[in-house]
Design an enzyme around this catalytic site. Structure first.
Site, PDB file in Angstrom:
ATOM      1  NE  ARG A  54      24.362  66.039  39.426  1.00 24.69           N
ATOM      2  CZ  ARG A  54      25.478  66.451  40.024  1.00 24.69           C
ATOM      3  NH1 ARG A  54      25.905  65.830  41.121  1.00 24.69           N
ATOM      4  NH2 ARG A  54      26.166  67.471  39.546  1.00 24.69           N
ATOM      5  CE  LYS A  75      28.952  71.821  32.850  1.00 21.25           C
ATOM      6  NZ  LYS A  75      28.986  70.507  33.538  1.00 21.25           N
ATOM      7  NE  ARG A 122      20.545  73.587  32.940  1.00 21.52           N
ATOM      8  CZ  ARG A 122      21.620  73.315  33.679  1.00 21.52           C
ATOM      9  NH1 ARG A 122      22.069  72.099  33.780  1.00 21.52           N
ATOM     10  NH2 ARG A 122      22.240  74.286  34.327  1.00 21.52           N
ATOM     11  NE  ARG A 174      27.283  67.983  48.030  1.00 22.15           N
ATOM     12  CZ  ARG A 174      27.326  68.921  47.107  1.00 22.15           C
ATOM     13  NH1 ARG A 174      27.038  70.168  47.417  1.00 22.15           N
ATOM     14  NH2 ARG A 174      27.663  68.641  45.869  1.00 22.15           N
ATOM     15  NE  ARG A 215      31.582  66.731  44.920  1.00 23.61           N
ATOM     16  CZ  ARG A 215      31.117  67.253  43.784  1.00 23.61           C
ATOM     17  NH1 ARG A 215      31.925  67.870  42.952  1.00 23.61           N
ATOM     18  NH2 ARG A 215      29.848  67.146  43.471  1.00 23.61           N
TER      19      ARG A 215
END
Length: 219
Positions: free
Chosen positions: A172, A13, A88, A161, A127
C-alpha cells in the site's frame, strides 16, 4: 478554507480530517463516504462505480471526479471543504484545478501529514481486531489488551486482518509513493503545500495542523 489532506496509509488522515473540519466548520469530504453515499442512493455515478467494483476493477478517475464535483457543489461546501482521499493522483489533481478555476475558486492549502515509513508499518501491522465485534480494536504497542490475543471487552479472539499484514502495508505504501505522492509536487509548484509531522498524540497533531493552516492562510 478549501483544503486537500494528503498522507500515507496510517498517517491518521481520517481522524485528523474530522477534527480539522469541525474546528474550521467546513464539511469533511472523503472518497469512501462519496462512494458509499452514491451507491446507497442509486445515483448514476454510484451505479457506474458499483459495476466496476463488483467486477473487481478500479473505479475510473472520471467517475470519482464526478462524485467529488457533485459533492463540492452542495450548499454546505459553498464556503469551504476538506478533501480526504481526493485527489488520489495527478490526473485527479489537475481535474480539481480545472473544476475550481471554472467555479472561480482556489485551494487555500494542501496539508501533508508526514510519517516515517517504519512508523506507518508499526501503526498498521500492530492492529488487532476482535472477531466478535470489529469495533473492538487494540494495538500490540499503543493499546495492548490485558491478555495477549484476547479482547478486553468481550473475551473474543483478537486477530490481524490480512490488510494489516506488514507485506500488505508495504505494498500500500508503494502504491501511495507511485500514485498519490506526486500530487504533493504538483501542489508544491503552486505554493500550496504545508507539511507537518503526524507523530504524537491526536490533539498534538491537530494543534500542529491548525497552526500550520493559520500560517498558510495568512500567507
Amino acid at each position: 478554507m478549501r483544503i486537500v489532506l494528503v498522507g500515507p496509509p496510517g498517517a491518521g488522515k481520517g481522524t485528523q480530517a474530522a477534527f480539522l473540519a469541525g474546528n474550521l466548520s467546513i464539511p469533511h469530504i472523503s472518497t469512501g463516504d462519496l462512494f458509499r453515499a452514491n451507491i446507497s442512493q442509486g445515483t448514476e455515478l454510484g451505479k457506474q462505480a458499483k459495476a466496476y467494483m463488483d467486477a473487481g476493477n478500479l473505479v475510473p478517475d472520471e467517475v470519482t471526479i464526478g462524485m467529488a464535483k457533485d459533492r463540492m457543489e452542495q450548499p454546505d461546501a459553498e464556503h469551504g471543504f476538506l478533501l480526504d482521499g481526493f485527489p488520489r493522483n495527478v490526473a485527479q489533481a489537475k481535474a480539481l484545478d480545472t473544476m475550481l478555476e471554472a467555479a472561480d475558486m482556489k485551494l487555500d492549502a494542501v496539508l501533508d501529514l508526514e510519517v516515517p515509513e517504519d512508523e506507518v508499518v508499526k501503526r498498521i501491522a500492530g492492529r488487532r481486531i476482535c472477531r466478535n465485534d470489529s469495533a473492538h480494536v487494540f494495538h500490540v504497542t499503543y493499546s495492548p489488551p490485558k491478555q495477549a490475543g484476547v479482547c478486553d471487552v468481550c473475551g473474543g479472539e483478537l486477530y490481524q486482518r490480512d490488510d494489516d499484514s506488514e507485506e500488505t502495508v508495504r505494498t500500500r505504501l508503494e502504491v501511495y509513493h507511485t500514485q498519490t505522492e506526486p500530487i504533493i509536487d504538483h501542489y508544491r509548484a503552486q505554493g500550496l503545500v504545508v507539511t507537518i509531522s503526524a507523530l504524537g498524540k491526536v490533539n498534538e497533531v491537530t494543534d500542529r495542523a491548525m497552526a500550520a493552516l493559520r500560517g498558510e492562510h495568512a500567507a
